[in-house]
Structures are given as C-alpha cells and as structure tokens.
Design an enzyme around this catalytic site. Structure first.
Site, PDB file in Angstrom:
ATOM      1  N   ASN A 108       0.850  -1.191   0.000  1.00  0.00           N
ATOM      2  CA  ASN A 108       0.000   0.000   0.000  1.00  0.00           C
ATOM      3  C   ASN A 108       0.882   1.236   0.000  1.00  0.00           C
ATOM      4  O   ASN A 108       2.030   1.194   0.452  1.00  0.00           O
ATOM      5  CB  ASN A 108      -0.897   0.010   1.244  1.00  0.00           C
ATOM      6  CG  ASN A 108      -1.885   1.166   1.239  1.00  0.00           C
ATOM      7  OD1 ASN A 108      -2.453   1.506   0.198  1.00  0.00           O
ATOM      8  ND2 ASN A 108      -2.080   1.799   2.378  1.00  0.00           N
ATOM      9  N   HIS A 110       0.789   5.283   1.307  1.00  0.00           N
ATOM     10  CA  HIS A 110       0.033   6.122   2.248  1.00  0.00           C
ATOM     11  C   HIS A 110       0.681   7.502   2.314  1.00  0.00           C
ATOM     12  O   HIS A 110       1.903   7.610   2.461  1.00  0.00           O
ATOM     13  CB  HIS A 110       0.027   5.461   3.634  1.00  0.00           C
ATOM     14  CG  HIS A 110      -0.760   6.261   4.625  1.00  0.00           C
ATOM     15  ND1 HIS A 110      -2.129   6.239   4.662  1.00  0.00           N
ATOM     16  CD2 HIS A 110      -0.360   7.128   5.588  1.00  0.00           C
ATOM     17  CE1 HIS A 110      -2.552   7.057   5.613  1.00  0.00           C
ATOM     18  NE2 HIS A 110      -1.493   7.615   6.196  1.00  0.00           N
ATOM     19  N   SER A 137       4.742   7.027   2.384  1.00  0.00           N
ATOM     20  CA  SER A 137       5.284   5.720   2.782  1.00  0.00           C
ATOM     21  C   SER A 137       4.722   4.633   1.876  1.00  0.00           C
ATOM     22  O   SER A 137       3.544   4.668   1.520  1.00  0.00           O
ATOM     23  CB  SER A 137       4.850   5.353   4.210  1.00  0.00           C
ATOM     24  OG  SER A 137       5.145   6.373   5.124  1.00  0.00           O
ATOM     25  N   ASP A 146      -2.859   0.758   7.897  1.00  0.00           N
ATOM     26  CA  ASP A 146      -1.706   1.650   7.665  1.00  0.00           C
ATOM     27  C   ASP A 146      -0.560   1.357   8.645  1.00  0.00           C
ATOM     28  O   ASP A 146       0.271   2.235   8.918  1.00  0.00           O
ATOM     29  CB  ASP A 146      -2.100   3.138   7.773  1.00  0.00           C
ATOM     30  CG  ASP A 146      -3.154   3.531   6.752  1.00  0.00           C
ATOM     31  OD1 ASP A 146      -3.132   2.973   5.637  1.00  0.00           O
ATOM     32  OD2 ASP A 146      -3.994   4.395   7.065  1.00  0.00           O
TER      33      ASP A 146
HETATM   34  C1  GRF Z   1      -2.736   8.671  -2.819  1.00  0.00           C
HETATM   35  O1  GRF Z   1      -2.527   9.865  -2.143  1.00  0.00           O
HETATM   36  C2  GRF Z   1      -2.302   7.507  -1.979  1.00  0.00           C
HETATM   37  O2  GRF Z   1      -1.240   7.796  -1.142  1.00  0.00           O
HETATM   38  C3  GRF Z   1      -3.532   7.222  -1.171  1.00  0.00           C
HETATM   39  O3  GRF Z   1      -4.601   7.461  -2.053  1.00  0.00           O
HETATM   40  C4  GRF Z   1      -4.217   8.408  -3.037  1.00  0.00           C
HETATM   41  C5  GRF Z   1      -4.507   7.804  -4.367  1.00  0.00           C
HETATM   42  O4  GRF Z   1      -4.310   8.711  -5.423  1.00  0.00           O
HETATM   43  N1  GRF Z   1      -3.495   5.875  -0.645  1.00  0.00           N
HETATM   44  P1  GRF Z   1      -4.461   8.209  -6.927  1.00  0.00           P
HETATM   45  O5  GRF Z   1      -5.837   7.592  -7.078  1.00  0.00           O
HETATM   46  O6  GRF Z   1      -3.374   7.218  -7.194  1.00  0.00           O
HETATM   47  O7  GRF Z   1      -4.331   9.447  -7.771  1.00  0.00           O
END
Ligand code: GRF
Length: 217
Positions: A108, A110, A137, A146
C-alpha cells in the site's frame, strides 16, 4: 528472457499512482496485468482501458458485508496472473482473511511518514501539528490499518504558506516516483516481509524503511 512480475492494482478513484506504475513498467521487470476498482466511476478505469489493461469493477455495495466482498475480490484476483497486489488509492478496509491470504505479496501507499498519521486527512493533520517534514510511505499490508512494515519513505519539506492542497500535490509527485521503484525491488525478488518486518537484500529495514531521495522538493 526473464519473466516479468505480474502486478494487479486495486483502485477506487483517480488512479494517478496506477498511471505512474503503468508508465514506468515499460522496459521494467514488472507488468500491470489487471486493475480492479470497487467504484465504477473511478477515472483509473479509463487509464487502464487506454493502456489496454483488463479492468473490472467489483462494487462493494452489492455485497452484504465486508467478508463477502473481500471473498469476491480474492476470487477475482486469484483468477488473474499475480505476483504482487498493489493498493493504489483503494478506499476499503480489508478483512483479516484477505490480508492474510496475500501476506507478503500486497503493498500500500500512504500519504504520510508512517507511523505518523495513519488514516485520512494526513496533509491537514501535518499542518495542524506544525511539522516541518511530511512525505509518503510504501508498506506491506497487514491487519493493522496503515500499520504494516514500512518499506520506504520519501520526504516532502513543509513550506510556509503550504496548504493541504499544495502539500498533497507535492506528496503525489513523490508517490509517483516511489511506488514504481518499490515495485521494481519487489519484482526483482529483493524485498520480503518476515517476522513482522520488511527486508531488503536479506537486511532488516528499520522503522522508516528506505529513505528514497529524488528530485522533487
Ligand atoms: C494517494 O494519495 C495515496 O497515497 C492514497 O490514495 C491516493 C490515491 O491517489 N493511498 P491516486 O488515485 O493514485 O491518484
């Protein structure tokens, strides 16, 4: 020719990280073989279509509970060719059964320097706390939301006058560099999850994982 690592990407929305992963897979050691969204309106579905990548929608609202949705998701993923599952803005909390099924094979991203600021609204929380450093991260996914072992951080300095929106934009730029780099490490067989920690080349990574520098200020 060495086989490329097949990567399935789960999204819910815009899919800019999906786009970065697709773009940087060219000439790389991984290939995005499928995209799954829980939201039929996700713009990322169009990105997948433009790249000729099979994409499906599994709408969580059509399932009575989290477990049954997750089982449908698992069945679909396992029907694809997978080496790695990548969550890229997938806005669902995953059940224990799901997370355990893919343990060590699911990542994932984050938008904070975990373990700081798990959950939502991270950019505003960084501003409210008066932090001078923010970032992103990439971590292995565990049952702990997370909270799985961090593989890598990439930092973003907080500037005076920053807003949640300006921070988000700079964090996003970092995400698009960091996530493909980590996927490349995984695809090369250099990255593992063992004993609740992330390991690179047989070395246990510390709590902040790798510090990945790039050109984005
Ligand atoms: C990103 O900020 C990621 O860190 C979080 O969700 C957002 C997704 O953005 N988990 P995208 O859909 O890839 O533009």
């Amino acid at each position: 020719m060495v086989k490329k690592c097949p990567v399935v990407v789960l999204i819910s929305g815009n899919g800019s990280n999906l786009q970065a992963l697709i773009d940087q897979s060219v000439g790389s050691n991984y290939v995005v073989t499928g995209v799954i969204s829980n939201n039929g309106d996700a713009y990322g579905l169009q990105r997948a279509a433009q790249a000729g990548i099979p994409a499906v929608v599994i709408n969580h609202r059509e399932y009575p509970d989290r477990e049954s949705f997750d089982r449908a998701l698992m069945a679909r993923i396992d029907g694809m060719e997978i080496g790695l599952v990548v969550l890229a803005g997938f806005m669902r909390i995953l059940s224990r059964e799901f997370v355990n099924h893919y343990q060590g094979r699911i990542l994932n991203i984050h938008p904070s320097l975990l373990p700081k600021y798990p959950g939502t609204n991270t950019h505003q929380r960084v501003l409210d706390a008066g932090d001078s450093l923010h970032g992103v991260s990439v971590h292995f996914v565990t049952e702990d939301l997370d909270g799985g072992p961090v593989i890598a951080h990439s930092t973003v300095p907080v500037r005076s006058g920053d807003t949640a929106a300006s921070l988000q934009a700079r964090v996003h730029e970092k995400e698009h560099v960091l996530y493909p780099r980590v996927v490349v490490l995984y695809a090369a067989g250099r990255l593992h999850m063992r004993n609740g920690a992330a390991w690179l080349d047989g070395q246990r990574l510390g709590p902040g994982g790798l510090e990945v520098a790039d050109t984005v200020g």
